[in-house]
Design a protein around this motif. Structure first.
Motif, PDB file in Angstrom:
ATOM      1  N   LEU A 109       0.838  -1.191   0.000  1.00 49.22           N
ATOM      2  CA  LEU A 109       0.000   0.000   0.000  1.00 49.22           C
ATOM      3  C   LEU A 109       0.883   1.254   0.000  1.00 49.22           C
ATOM      4  O   LEU A 109       0.577   2.243  -0.679  1.00 49.22           O
ATOM      5  N   PHE A 110       1.979   1.195   0.754  1.00 44.88           N
ATOM      6  CA  PHE A 110       2.941   2.301   0.752  1.00 44.88           C
ATOM      7  C   PHE A 110       3.528   2.502  -0.643  1.00 44.88           C
ATOM      8  O   PHE A 110       3.609   3.640  -1.141  1.00 44.88           O
ATOM      9  N   PHE A 111       3.935   1.416  -1.285  1.00 44.15           N
ATOM     10  CA  PHE A 111       4.524   1.536  -2.620  1.00 44.15           C
ATOM     11  C   PHE A 111       3.486   1.960  -3.660  1.00 44.15           C
ATOM     12  O   PHE A 111       3.836   2.586  -4.663  1.00 44.15           O
ATOM     13  N   ALA A 112       2.223   1.628  -3.411  1.00 40.10           N
ATOM     14  CA  ALA A 112       1.172   2.133  -4.288  1.00 40.10           C
ATOM     15  C   ALA A 112       1.124   3.657  -4.213  1.00 40.10           C
ATOM     16  O   ALA A 112       0.966   4.342  -5.239  1.00 40.10           O
ATOM     17  N   GLY A 113       1.278   4.183  -2.997  1.00 42.13           N
ATOM     18  CA  GLY A 113       1.353   5.634  -2.849  1.00 42.13           C
ATOM     19  C   GLY A 113       2.542   6.222  -3.587  1.00 42.13           C
ATOM     20  O   GLY A 113       2.458   7.308  -4.188  1.00 42.13           O
ATOM     21  N   VAL A 114       3.680   5.501  -3.577  1.00 39.60           N
ATOM     22  CA  VAL A 114       4.867   5.952  -4.307  1.00 39.60           C
ATOM     23  C   VAL A 114       4.585   6.002  -5.805  1.00 39.60           C
ATOM     24  O   VAL A 114       5.003   6.938  -6.506  1.00 39.60           O
ATOM     25  N   VAL A 115       3.861   4.998  -6.310  1.00 34.91           N
ATOM     26  CA  VAL A 115       3.525   4.965  -7.741  1.00 34.91           C
ATOM     27  C   VAL A 115       2.724   6.198  -8.144  1.00 34.91           C
ATOM     28  O   VAL A 115       3.046   6.877  -9.133  1.00 34.91           O
ATOM     29  N   TRP A 116       1.692   6.517  -7.364  1.00 29.12           N
ATOM     30  CA  TRP A 116       0.861   7.671  -7.706  1.00 29.12           C
ATOM     31  C   TRP A 116       1.640   8.976  -7.522  1.00 29.12           C
ATOM     32  O   TRP A 116       1.440   9.935  -8.285  1.00 29.12           O
ATOM     33  N   ALA A 117       2.551   9.017  -6.559  1.00 27.70           N
ATOM     34  CA  ALA A 117       3.400  10.202  -6.389  1.00 27.70           C
ATOM     35  C   ALA A 117       4.333  10.374  -7.583  1.00 27.70           C
ATOM     36  O   ALA A 117       4.553  11.495  -8.062  1.00 27.70           O
ATOM     37  N   GLN A 118       4.860   9.275  -8.102  1.00 25.84           N
ATOM     38  CA  GLN A 118       5.714   9.352  -9.285  1.00 25.84           C
ATOM     39  C   GLN A 118       4.941   9.873 -10.490  1.00 25.84           C
ATOM     40  O   GLN A 118       5.456  10.665 -11.277  1.00 25.84           O
ATOM     41  N   HIS A 119       3.701   9.407 -10.638  1.00 25.85           N
ATOM     42  CA  HIS A 119       2.866   9.922 -11.724  1.00 25.85           C
ATOM     43  C   HIS A 119       2.620  11.418 -11.544  1.00 25.85           C
ATOM     44  O   HIS A 119       2.663  12.188 -12.522  1.00 25.85           O
ATOM     45  N   ALA A 120       2.334  11.827 -10.320  1.00 22.35           N
ATOM     46  CA  ALA A 120       2.079  13.254 -10.069  1.00 22.35           C
ATOM     47  C   ALA A 120       3.305  14.093 -10.440  1.00 22.35           C
ATOM     48  O   ALA A 120       3.175  15.184 -11.017  1.00 22.35           O
ATOM     49  N   ILE A 121       4.486  13.578 -10.140  1.00 19.76           N
ATOM     50  CA  ILE A 121       5.719  14.298 -10.463  1.00 19.76           C
ATOM     51  C   ILE A 121       5.925  14.379 -11.966  1.00 19.76           C
ATOM     52  O   ILE A 121       6.217  15.451 -12.521  1.00 19.76           O
ATOM     53  N   GLN A 122       5.750  13.237 -12.660  1.00 17.21           N
ATOM     54  CA  GLN A 122       6.059  13.250 -14.090  1.00 17.21           C
ATOM     55  C   GLN A 122       5.007  14.012 -14.905  1.00 17.21           C
ATOM     56  O   GLN A 122       5.329  14.526 -15.975  1.00 17.21           O
ATOM     57  N   PHE A 123       3.788  14.118 -14.409  1.00 17.21           N
ATOM     58  CA  PHE A 123       2.769  14.878 -15.142  1.00 17.21           C
ATOM     59  C   PHE A 123       2.805  16.366 -14.806  1.00 17.21           C
ATOM     60  O   PHE A 123       2.039  17.139 -15.370  1.00 17.21           O
ATOM     61  N   THR A 124       3.686  16.753 -13.893  1.00 16.76           N
ATOM     62  CA  THR A 124       3.837  18.175 -13.557  1.00 16.76           C
ATOM     63  C   THR A 124       5.215  18.701 -13.972  1.00 16.76           C
ATOM     64  O   THR A 124       5.339  19.460 -14.921  1.00 16.76           O
ATOM     65  N   VAL A 125       6.258  18.234 -13.269  1.00 14.59           N
ATOM     66  CA  VAL A 125       7.605  18.755 -13.577  1.00 14.59           C
ATOM     67  C   VAL A 125       8.427  17.803 -14.431  1.00 14.59           C
ATOM     68  O   VAL A 125       9.487  18.170 -14.933  1.00 14.59           O
ATOM     69  N   GLY A 126       7.963  16.556 -14.598  1.00 14.33           N
ATOM     70  CA  GLY A 126       8.677  15.619 -15.449  1.00 14.33           C
ATOM     71  C   GLY A 126       9.304  14.466 -14.679  1.00 14.33           C
ATOM     72  O   GLY A 126       9.708  14.622 -13.521  1.00 14.33           O
ATOM     73  N   TRP A 127       9.399  13.306 -15.326  1.00 13.36           N
ATOM     74  CA  TRP A 127       9.882  12.106 -14.652  1.00 13.36           C
ATOM     75  C   TRP A 127      11.356  12.194 -14.252  1.00 13.36           C
ATOM     76  O   TRP A 127      11.814  11.450 -13.372  1.00 13.36           O
ATOM     77  N   ARG A 128      12.102  13.083 -14.869  1.00 13.74           N
ATOM     78  CA  ARG A 128      13.529  13.209 -14.532  1.00 13.74           C
ATOM     79  C   ARG A 128      13.737  13.728 -13.110  1.00 13.74           C
ATOM     80  O   ARG A 128      14.867  13.709 -12.606  1.00 13.74           O
ATOM     81  N   TRP A 129      12.678  14.183 -12.472  1.00 14.91           N
ATOM     82  CA  TRP A 129      12.753  14.630 -11.086  1.00 14.91           C
ATOM     83  C   TRP A 129      12.498  13.481 -10.101  1.00 14.91           C
ATOM     84  O   TRP A 129      12.528  13.689  -8.891  1.00 14.91           O
ATOM     85  N   TRP A 130      12.238  12.296 -10.619  1.00 14.27           N
ATOM     86  CA  TRP A 130      12.081  11.149  -9.726  1.00 14.27           C
ATOM     87  C   TRP A 130      13.394  10.860  -9.003  1.00 14.27           C
ATOM     88  O   TRP A 130      14.480  11.004  -9.598  1.00 14.27           O
ATOM     89  N   PRO A 131      13.354  10.415  -7.745  1.00 10.54           N
ATOM     90  CA  PRO A 131      14.566   9.865  -7.124  1.00 10.54           C
ATOM     91  C   PRO A 131      15.029   8.651  -7.933  1.00 10.54           C
ATOM     92  O   PRO A 131      14.250   7.735  -8.188  1.00 10.54           O
ATOM     93  N   ASN A 132      16.264   8.670  -8.361  1.00 13.16           N
ATOM     94  CA  ASN A 132      16.780   7.652  -9.277  1.00 13.16           C
ATOM     95  C   ASN A 132      17.978   6.959  -8.633  1.00 13.16           C
ATOM     96  O   ASN A 132      19.054   7.533  -8.504  1.00 13.16           O
ATOM     97  N   LEU A 133      17.787   5.696  -8.218  1.00  9.40           N
ATOM     98  CA  LEU A 133      18.864   4.976  -7.546  1.00  9.40           C
ATOM     99  C   LEU A 133      20.054   4.739  -8.468  1.00  9.40           C
ATOM    100  O   LEU A 133      21.191   4.614  -7.998  1.00  9.40           O
ATOM    101  N   ASP A 134      19.797   4.676  -9.780  1.00 11.96           N
ATOM    102  CA  ASP A 134      20.900   4.499 -10.720  1.00 11.96           C
ATOM    103  C   ASP A 134      21.862   5.685 -10.690  1.00 11.96           C
ATOM    104  O   ASP A 134      23.041   5.544 -11.035  1.00 11.96           O
ATOM    105  N   LEU A 135      21.357   6.846 -10.273  1.00 13.47           N
ATOM    106  CA  LEU A 135      22.194   8.039 -10.177  1.00 13.47           C
ATOM    107  C   LEU A 135      22.662   8.313  -8.758  1.00 13.47           C
ATOM    108  O   LEU A 135      23.710   8.928  -8.554  1.00 13.47           O
ATOM    109  N   LEU A 136      21.901   7.845  -7.783  1.00 10.26           N
ATOM    110  CA  LEU A 136      22.212   8.145  -6.381  1.00 10.26           C
ATOM    111  C   LEU A 136      23.211   7.173  -5.768  1.00 10.26           C
ATOM    112  O   LEU A 136      23.887   7.508  -4.796  1.00 10.26           O
ATOM    113  N   LEU A 137      23.290   5.931  -6.318  1.00 10.41           N
ATOM    114  CA  LEU A 137      24.164   4.910  -5.746  1.00 10.41           C
ATOM    115  C   LEU A 137      25.267   4.536  -6.724  1.00 10.41           C
ATOM    116  O   LEU A 137      25.077   4.614  -7.943  1.00 10.41           O
ATOM    117  N   PRO A 138      26.422   4.091  -6.227  1.00 10.98           N
ATOM    118  CA  PRO A 138      27.493   3.635  -7.120  1.00 10.98           C
ATOM    119  C   PRO A 138      27.059   2.418  -7.936  1.00 10.98           C
ATOM    120  O   PRO A 138      26.321   1.555  -7.432  1.00 10.98           O
TER     121      PRO A 138
END
Length: 399
Positions: A109-138
């Motif tokens: 249920l928590f991750f479902a909230g994350v999914v809808w938050a990601q959609h809200a971000i990408q439909f407003t400022v763009g998906w590139r503003w998502w937290p991206n582990l590929d960029l945050l971690l080695p």
């Protein structure tokens, strides 16, 4: 419960050895938790599991030692590490087991909230503003060869939300599908089923939806009229959300992927069948394989567990090992229906050495020996009304 958190939040983290084998962080974490359980809880000696495991592992090791010209030692070690936990079981009360399943559902249920938050971000400022582990971690700490970020449809600048912490969106959709199935089988909380089902469509990944559809005959068998009405209302609400998301318009073009070589659907559900047939051409393929870790990799390749086992170790060894896994799943937990669903999921949407597949089977079924196998739905209903559910569970539920 620590393992349920680890198998979701740390799913992308691991180390890659020199010969290409991948050791996810959740593997040592699982042994630590099981070790704590062995110290503070009394494990059950399941002779059938021990014998089945010994036979399966012996067959694998003999095939590798006697017939394989080239093999990955890391691959063999990872196989043993991932499936040895199937042997361990702990006596568990129904209320404790149901508490663990509720925790998994709430976690999704928590991750479902994350999914809808990601959609809200990408439909407003763009998906590139998502937290991206590929960029945050080695990169040295990230498990490779998964499509972490992929478009909803080729050519669109909108991406499928992967829940940030999951290997890829298909994995997220499968976990949400398991939560939907848990709710239907054990708890019948239809508002939650509708929300999770809507989120399943919002991932725009087909594997989770396919799992729920294939499992339907098992889920609705012997269902009461009242339960059926609740389920129907949840399904209609979910389909309404899917229509509003234009899910059918955006995904129906993928139906023809099953017949197109190199596509995701073809690699997941068609290629494994053809690759499974190749070892049968020669007599040697019945008892020997090409060696652990030697099956083709890269691109969209996605080998079913039985395919990888047959190709790398031999068909006979594959059948023995697969029988061990299925035996442990059917013996654990409190619901055969749910166990069969996990067998379907593991067999056709899982992989042999992707850690979250076998370890999820351990965490949701095999590590529990429920003291009484009463009706799951009645037990769940009583569990919801019980004061014990509002306190911390005992034994394994506290881990």
């Amino acid at each position: 419960m620590a393992l349920l958190i680890g198998i979701t939040f740390f799913q992308k983290i691991g180390l890659v050895t020199g010969d290409g084998a991948i050791f996810p962080l959740i593997v040592p974490l699982s042994f630590i938790v099981i070790g704590v359980g062995l110290v503070y809880a009394r494990p059950l000696i399941r002779v059938g599991r021990i014998v089945a495991c010994a036979v399966a592992m012996t067959a694998i090791l003999l095939s590798t030692g006697l017939f394989a010209r080239t093999y990955s030692q890391g691959s063999v070690l990872l196989l043993v590490a991932l499936y040895l936990p199937f042997v361990f079981a702990f006596r568990t009360e129904q209320k404790t087991y149901l508490k663990c399943l509720r925790f998994f559902s709430t976690l999704m249920l928590f991750f479902a909230g994350v999914v809808w938050a990601q959609h809200a971000i990408q439909f407003t400022v763009g998906w590139r503003w998502w937290p991206n582990l590929d960029l945050l971690l080695p990169k040295s700490l990230l498990i490779p060869q998964f499509n972490y970020i992929q478009p909803i449809r080729y050519g669109l600048d909108y991406m499928k939300p992967s829940g940030i912490f999951f290997l890829e969106v298909s994995t997220l959709s499968q976990f949400i599908a398991l939560a939907v199935i848990i709710e239907i089988v054990f708890f019948q909380r239809w508002a939650r089923v509708a929300f999770l089902g809507a989120t399943l469509f919002a991932t725009f990944a087909g594997t989770g939806t396919l799992l729920v559809v294939v499992a339907m005959p098992l889920l609705f068998v012997r269902m009461s009229t009242r339960t059926f009405i609740g389920a129907l209302a949840a399904i209609l609400a979910t389909l309404f959300i899917a229509v509003q998301l234009h899910w059918f318009e955006l995904t129906m073009n993928r139906v023809d992927e099953f017949g197109r070589t190199g596509t995701s659907a073809n690699s997941r559900f068609i290629d494994p069948i053809y690759r499974l047939a190749k070892p049968l051409v020669s007599d040697a393929g019945l008892y020997s394989g090409i060696g652990a870790g030697q099956i083709e990799s890269g691109g969209n390749t996605f080998w079913w567990p039985i395919t990888k086992l047959s190709v790398e170790y031999g068909l006979i060894e594959a059948v023995i090992f697969y029988a061990f896994v299925i035996f442990c799943l059917l013996e654990g937990g409190m619901s055969r229906r749910f166990a069969f669903v996990l067998i379907i999921w593991y067999s056709f949407e899982g992989t042999l050495l992707t850690a979250y597949n076998p370890l999820t089977c351990v965490l949701l079924v095999t590590m529990f020996h429920v003291t009484s196998r009463k009706s799951a739905s009645r037990s769940a209903d009583r569990g919801r009304r019980s004061d014990a559910d509002r306190t911390l569970g005992s034994g394994l539920a506290s881990m």
